[in-house]
Design a protein around this motif. Structure first.
Motif, PDB file in Angstrom:
ATOM      1  N   ARG A   1       0.806  -1.228   0.000  1.00 63.42           N
ATOM      2  CA  ARG A   1       0.000   0.000   0.000  1.00 63.42           C
ATOM      3  C   ARG A   1       0.839   1.280   0.000  1.00 63.42           C
ATOM      4  O   ARG A   1       0.299   2.354  -0.241  1.00 63.42           O
ATOM      5  CB  ARG A   1      -0.936   0.019   1.219  1.00 63.42           C
ATOM      6  CG  ARG A   1      -1.895  -1.142   1.334  1.00 63.42           C
ATOM      7  CD  ARG A   1      -2.914  -1.205   0.196  1.00 63.42           C
ATOM      8  NE  ARG A   1      -3.793  -0.063   0.138  1.00 63.42           N
ATOM      9  CZ  ARG A   1      -4.951   0.032   0.792  1.00 63.42           C
ATOM     10  NH1 ARG A   1      -5.356  -0.974   1.548  1.00 63.42           N
ATOM     11  NH2 ARG A   1      -5.715   1.098   0.662  1.00 63.42           N
ATOM     12  N   CYS A   2       2.138   1.153   0.281  1.00 63.32           N
ATOM     13  CA  CYS A   2       2.952   2.355   0.483  1.00 63.32           C
ATOM     14  C   CYS A   2       4.186   2.381  -0.421  1.00 63.32           C
ATOM     15  O   CYS A   2       5.172   1.674  -0.157  1.00 63.32           O
ATOM     16  CB  CYS A   2       3.406   2.457   1.941  1.00 63.32           C
ATOM     17  SG  CYS A   2       2.054   2.576   3.118  1.00 63.32           S
TER      18      CYS A   2
ATOM     19  N   ASP B   1       2.316   8.274   2.947  1.00 64.34           N
ATOM     20  CA  ASP B   1       1.665   7.997   1.669  1.00 64.34           C
ATOM     21  C   ASP B   1       0.150   8.164   1.675  1.00 64.34           C
ATOM     22  O   ASP B   1      -0.475   8.131   0.605  1.00 64.34           O
ATOM     23  CB  ASP B   1       1.995   6.568   1.223  1.00 64.34           C
ATOM     24  CG  ASP B   1       3.464   6.400   0.860  1.00 64.34           C
ATOM     25  OD1 ASP B   1       4.091   7.402   0.473  1.00 64.34           O
ATOM     26  OD2 ASP B   1       3.986   5.278   0.979  1.00 64.34           O
ATOM     27  N   HIS B   2      -0.449   8.320   2.875  1.00 65.96           N
ATOM     28  CA  HIS B   2      -1.915   8.370   2.946  1.00 65.96           C
ATOM     29  C   HIS B   2      -2.369   9.446   3.918  1.00 65.96           C
ATOM     30  O   HIS B   2      -1.919   9.498   5.068  1.00 65.96           O
ATOM     31  CB  HIS B   2      -2.462   7.017   3.387  1.00 65.96           C
ATOM     32  CG  HIS B   2      -2.062   5.896   2.480  1.00 65.96           C
ATOM     33  ND1 HIS B   2      -2.642   5.674   1.259  1.00 65.96           N
ATOM     34  CD2 HIS B   2      -1.095   4.948   2.618  1.00 65.96           C
ATOM     35  CE1 HIS B   2      -2.074   4.637   0.676  1.00 65.96           C
ATOM     36  NE2 HIS B   2      -1.135   4.169   1.475  1.00 65.96           N
TER      37      HIS B   2
ATOM     38  N   ASP C   1      -7.903   5.002  -0.083  1.00 63.04           N
ATOM     39  CA  ASP C   1      -6.550   5.530   0.097  1.00 63.04           C
ATOM     40  C   ASP C   1      -6.428   6.464   1.296  1.00 63.04           C
ATOM     41  O   ASP C   1      -5.415   7.156   1.444  1.00 63.04           O
ATOM     42  CB  ASP C   1      -6.104   6.266  -1.173  1.00 63.04           C
ATOM     43  CG  ASP C   1      -5.780   5.306  -2.299  1.00 63.04           C
ATOM     44  OD1 ASP C   1      -5.322   4.183  -2.004  1.00 63.04           O
ATOM     45  OD2 ASP C   1      -5.980   5.660  -3.470  1.00 63.04           O
ATOM     46  N   TYR C   2      -7.440   6.481   2.149  1.00 67.56           N
ATOM     47  CA  TYR C   2      -7.413   7.321   3.346  1.00 67.56           C
ATOM     48  C   TYR C   2      -7.360   6.468   4.616  1.00 67.56           C
ATOM     49  O   TYR C   2      -7.879   5.345   4.653  1.00 67.56           O
ATOM     50  CB  TYR C   2      -8.651   8.227   3.412  1.00 67.56           C
ATOM     51  CG  TYR C   2      -8.679   9.298   2.361  1.00 67.56           C
ATOM     52  CD1 TYR C   2      -8.097  10.542   2.591  1.00 67.56           C
ATOM     53  CD2 TYR C   2      -9.280   9.067   1.126  1.00 67.56           C
ATOM     54  CE1 TYR C   2      -8.116  11.528   1.620  1.00 67.56           C
ATOM     55  CE2 TYR C   2      -9.304  10.039   0.142  1.00 67.56           C
ATOM     56  CZ  TYR C   2      -8.719  11.270   0.402  1.00 67.56           C
ATOM     57  OH  TYR C   2      -8.729  12.248  -0.575  1.00 67.56           O
TER      58      TYR C   2
ATOM     59  N   GLU D   1       7.907  16.794   7.844  1.00 67.83           N
ATOM     60  CA  GLU D   1       6.820  17.683   8.247  1.00 67.83           C
ATOM     61  C   GLU D   1       5.460  17.038   8.025  1.00 67.83           C
ATOM     62  O   GLU D   1       4.546  17.174   8.853  1.00 67.83           O
ATOM     63  CB  GLU D   1       6.911  19.012   7.482  1.00 67.83           C
ATOM     64  CG  GLU D   1       8.102  19.875   7.835  1.00 67.83           C
ATOM     65  CD  GLU D   1       9.406  19.362   7.220  1.00 67.83           C
ATOM     66  OE1 GLU D   1       9.338  18.489   6.316  1.00 67.83           O
ATOM     67  OE2 GLU D   1      10.481  19.828   7.650  1.00 67.83           O
ATOM     68  N   THR D   2       5.311  16.317   6.913  1.00 67.19           N
ATOM     69  CA  THR D   2       4.035  15.660   6.611  1.00 67.19           C
ATOM     70  C   THR D   2       3.701  14.610   7.654  1.00 67.19           C
ATOM     71  O   THR D   2       2.571  14.540   8.162  1.00 67.19           O
ATOM     72  CB  THR D   2       4.098  14.999   5.223  1.00 67.19           C
ATOM     73  OG1 THR D   2       4.296  16.007   4.230  1.00 67.19           O
ATOM     74  CG2 THR D   2       2.799  14.245   4.921  1.00 67.19           C
TER      75      THR D   2
END
Length: 221
Positions: free
Chosen positions: A6-7, A124-125, A133-134, A178-179
């Protein structure tokens, strides 16, 4: 392997890691065909564990290639319980992203590989109120808002990961720090403010004076 599937960020050097075994979840209705499937695939059943706990968990080993498969039935049950039976068909290949993240953050003593997996998921999500994708915040709130023990372990682990990323103990791909921190902080803040059930509030009175998680002994060959 689910996180790897998934990533895309797990291919980057900072988040790349080895995978020692495969974990699967199935429902009770499919249980009868599992042993026959793995036998035909060259795996040997762990007779002792499967006899004692086979309605909840089963283990199979590929002795030739040294591979282990862990099967969970209906519920992910390790340090905490995460119900899955109604959520197994949300995504075709893996658990939904929220539950996938919870299988890591419910661990009372996360290792570095688990932390890397959580960072990859959050890099990634984005957070949201749906699946796909959340990372579904509604599911996270419902589970943690009803279970003080799960809430406590997840909250403690989120704080720990924030500190590890902030201090540089965990190095992320360029431009990613940061994300990840922003999304970790959002999860932590929303866990504090999400509605809590009466069950949650009653258990919170006792706090950490009473153990709030199950001890888990990992089975390896």
């Amino acid at each position: 392997m689910a996180v790897h599937l998934r990533c895309p960020s797990t291919r980057k050097p900072e988040l790349k890691r080895p995978y020692g075994d495969l974990d699967f979840v199935t429902d009770w209705a499919s249980l009868g065909s599992i042993e026959d499937f793995f036998k035909k695939s060259g795996y040997t059943a762990d007779r002792t564990l499967n006899t004692l706990y086979g309605d909840r968990r089963q283990l199979y080993f590929d002795e030739i290639n040294h591979r282990q498969v862990d099967i969970l039935i209906d519920t992910f049950e390790m340090c905490h319980q995460i119900p899955l039976s109604k959520r197994l068909k949300i995504d075709s290949l893996t658990l939904p992203l929220c539950e996938l993240m919870l299988t890591k953050t419910q661990i009372i003593e996360m290792n570095r590989k688990d932390v890397l997996d959580v960072c990859a998921l959050l890099l990634d999500h984005n957070l949201g109120s749906t699946d796909g994708d959340y990372i579904n915040q509604s599911i996270l709130h419902n589970l943690c808002g009803d279970d003080w023990g799960l809430y406590t372990t997840v909250s403690d682990n989120v704080k720990m990961i924030i500190n590890m990323v902030t201090s540089g103990e965990i190095t992320l791909p360029p431009g990613s720090k940061e994300t990840v921190i922003e999304r970790l902080n959002a999860i932590f803040q929303e866990l504090q403010t999400c509605p809590k059930t009466t069950r949650w509030k009653m258990r919170s009175i006792m706090g950490k004076r009473i153990i709030w998680y199950e001890e888990v002994e990992e089975v390896r060959r």
